[in-house]
Design a protein around this motif. Structure first.
Motif, PDB file in Angstrom:
ATOM      1  N   GLN A 125       0.350  -3.588   4.133  1.00  0.00           N
ATOM      2  CA  GLN A 125      -0.621  -2.690   4.371  1.00  0.00           C
ATOM      3  C   GLN A 125      -1.922  -3.306   4.065  1.00  0.00           C
ATOM      4  O   GLN A 125      -2.716  -3.080   4.706  1.00  0.00           O
ATOM      5  CB  GLN A 125      -0.356  -1.423   3.662  1.00  0.00           C
ATOM      6  CG  GLN A 125      -1.237  -0.434   3.639  1.00  0.00           C
ATOM      7  CD  GLN A 125      -1.358   0.308   5.158  1.00  0.00           C
ATOM      8  OE1 GLN A 125      -0.194   0.162   6.064  1.00  0.00           O
ATOM      9  NE2 GLN A 125      -2.671   0.712   5.548  1.00  0.00           N
ATOM     10  N   ALA A 126      -2.135  -4.243   3.009  1.00  0.00           N
ATOM     11  CA  ALA A 126      -3.013  -4.859   2.761  1.00  0.00           C
ATOM     12  C   ALA A 126      -3.863  -5.695   3.710  1.00  0.00           C
ATOM     13  O   ALA A 126      -4.935  -5.545   4.099  1.00  0.00           O
ATOM     14  CB  ALA A 126      -3.165  -5.710   1.536  1.00  0.00           C
ATOM     15  N   LEU A 127      -2.834  -6.318   4.507  1.00  0.00           N
ATOM     16  CA  LEU A 127      -3.211  -6.993   5.920  1.00  0.00           C
ATOM     17  C   LEU A 127      -3.802  -6.468   6.839  1.00  0.00           C
ATOM     18  O   LEU A 127      -4.672  -6.739   7.346  1.00  0.00           O
ATOM     19  CB  LEU A 127      -2.131  -8.284   5.992  1.00  0.00           C
ATOM     20  CG  LEU A 127      -1.560  -9.227   5.092  1.00  0.00           C
ATOM     21  CD1 LEU A 127      -0.593  -9.872   5.687  1.00  0.00           C
ATOM     22  CD2 LEU A 127      -2.994 -10.073   4.742  1.00  0.00           C
ATOM     23  N   ARG A 128      -3.188  -5.172   6.956  1.00  0.00           N
ATOM     24  CA  ARG A 128      -3.455  -4.345   8.163  1.00  0.00           C
ATOM     25  C   ARG A 128      -5.038  -3.903   7.836  1.00  0.00           C
ATOM     26  O   ARG A 128      -5.762  -3.874   8.619  1.00  0.00           O
ATOM     27  CB  ARG A 128      -2.517  -3.213   8.318  1.00  0.00           C
ATOM     28  CG  ARG A 128      -1.429  -3.643   9.152  1.00  0.00           C
ATOM     29  CD  ARG A 128      -0.326  -2.384   9.498  1.00  0.00           C
ATOM     30  NE  ARG A 128       0.141  -1.959   8.357  1.00  0.00           N
ATOM     31  CZ  ARG A 128       1.235  -2.468   7.740  1.00  0.00           C
ATOM     32  NH1 ARG A 128       1.880  -3.477   8.179  1.00  0.00           N
ATOM     33  NH2 ARG A 128       1.843  -1.572   6.696  1.00  0.00           N
ATOM     34  N   LEU A 129      -5.121  -3.235   6.818  1.00  0.00           N
ATOM     35  CA  LEU A 129      -6.513  -2.847   6.358  1.00  0.00           C
ATOM     36  C   LEU A 129      -7.744  -4.038   6.422  1.00  0.00           C
ATOM     37  O   LEU A 129      -8.700  -3.846   6.825  1.00  0.00           O
ATOM     38  CB  LEU A 129      -6.512  -2.411   4.584  1.00  0.00           C
ATOM     39  CG  LEU A 129      -5.945  -1.142   4.578  1.00  0.00           C
ATOM     40  CD1 LEU A 129      -5.620  -0.761   3.144  1.00  0.00           C
ATOM     41  CD2 LEU A 129      -6.634   0.022   5.013  1.00  0.00           C
ATOM     42  N   LEU A 130      -7.353  -5.292   5.759  1.00  0.00           N
ATOM     43  CA  LEU A 130      -8.350  -6.117   6.189  1.00  0.00           C
ATOM     44  C   LEU A 130      -8.588  -6.451   7.617  1.00  0.00           C
ATOM     45  O   LEU A 130      -9.618  -6.761   8.007  1.00  0.00           O
ATOM     46  CB  LEU A 130      -7.549  -7.704   5.522  1.00  0.00           C
ATOM     47  CG  LEU A 130      -8.459  -8.822   5.580  1.00  0.00           C
ATOM     48  CD1 LEU A 130      -9.748  -8.417   4.755  1.00  0.00           C
ATOM     49  CD2 LEU A 130      -7.739 -10.181   5.136  1.00  0.00           C
ATOM     50  N   LYS A 131      -7.541  -6.672   8.445  1.00  0.00           N
ATOM     51  CA  LYS A 131      -7.612  -6.524  10.013  1.00  0.00           C
ATOM     52  C   LYS A 131      -8.477  -5.598  10.594  1.00  0.00           C
ATOM     53  O   LYS A 131      -9.459  -5.789  11.227  1.00  0.00           O
ATOM     54  CB  LYS A 131      -6.463  -6.910  10.677  1.00  0.00           C
ATOM     55  CG  LYS A 131      -6.554  -7.070  12.175  1.00  0.00           C
ATOM     56  CD  LYS A 131      -5.013  -7.438  12.772  1.00  0.00           C
ATOM     57  CE  LYS A 131      -5.312  -7.565  14.261  1.00  0.00           C
ATOM     58  NZ  LYS A 131      -6.439  -7.023  15.125  1.00  0.00           N
TER      59      LYS A 131
END
Length: 97
Positions: free
Chosen positions: A14-20
């Motif tokens: 989820q952290a990576l999705r938010l960053l993207k």
């Protein structure tokens, strides 16, 4: 703040999705944002993804600090990647971090 919450909850994906999502919307990620995402990967045992994020931030000219390197080195340690951890330590010293 949302990426930090994902980090604390162990939600690296989820952290990576938010960053993207941030980047897709033209919101530039800074050192704190990347560090939180790298830390989320570290907590999730995703050392390879942590290193990819570190490279991405360097490619974009976002400076890594001691918190960033500590999270990446810890991710490598947890993944048994001692060679990578030592390379990061050397890189950190070479850059004066």
């Amino acid at each position: 703040a949302a990426i930090s919450a994902c980090e604390k909850g162990g939600q690296w994906g989820q952290a990576l999705r938010l960053l993207k999502d941030m980047q897709d919307k033209g919101v530039p990620a800074n050192t704190v944002t990347y560090s939180a995402a790298i830390s989320a990967c570290e907590k999730g045992g995703q050392w390879g993804q942590a290193l990819r994020l570190l490279k991405d931030m360097q490619d974009k000219g976002v400076p890594a600090d001691t918190i960033t390197y500590n999270a990446a080195i810890s991710a490598c340690e947890k993944g048994g990647q001692w060679g990578q951890a030592l390379r990061l330590l050397k890189d950190m010293q070479d850059k004066g971090v």
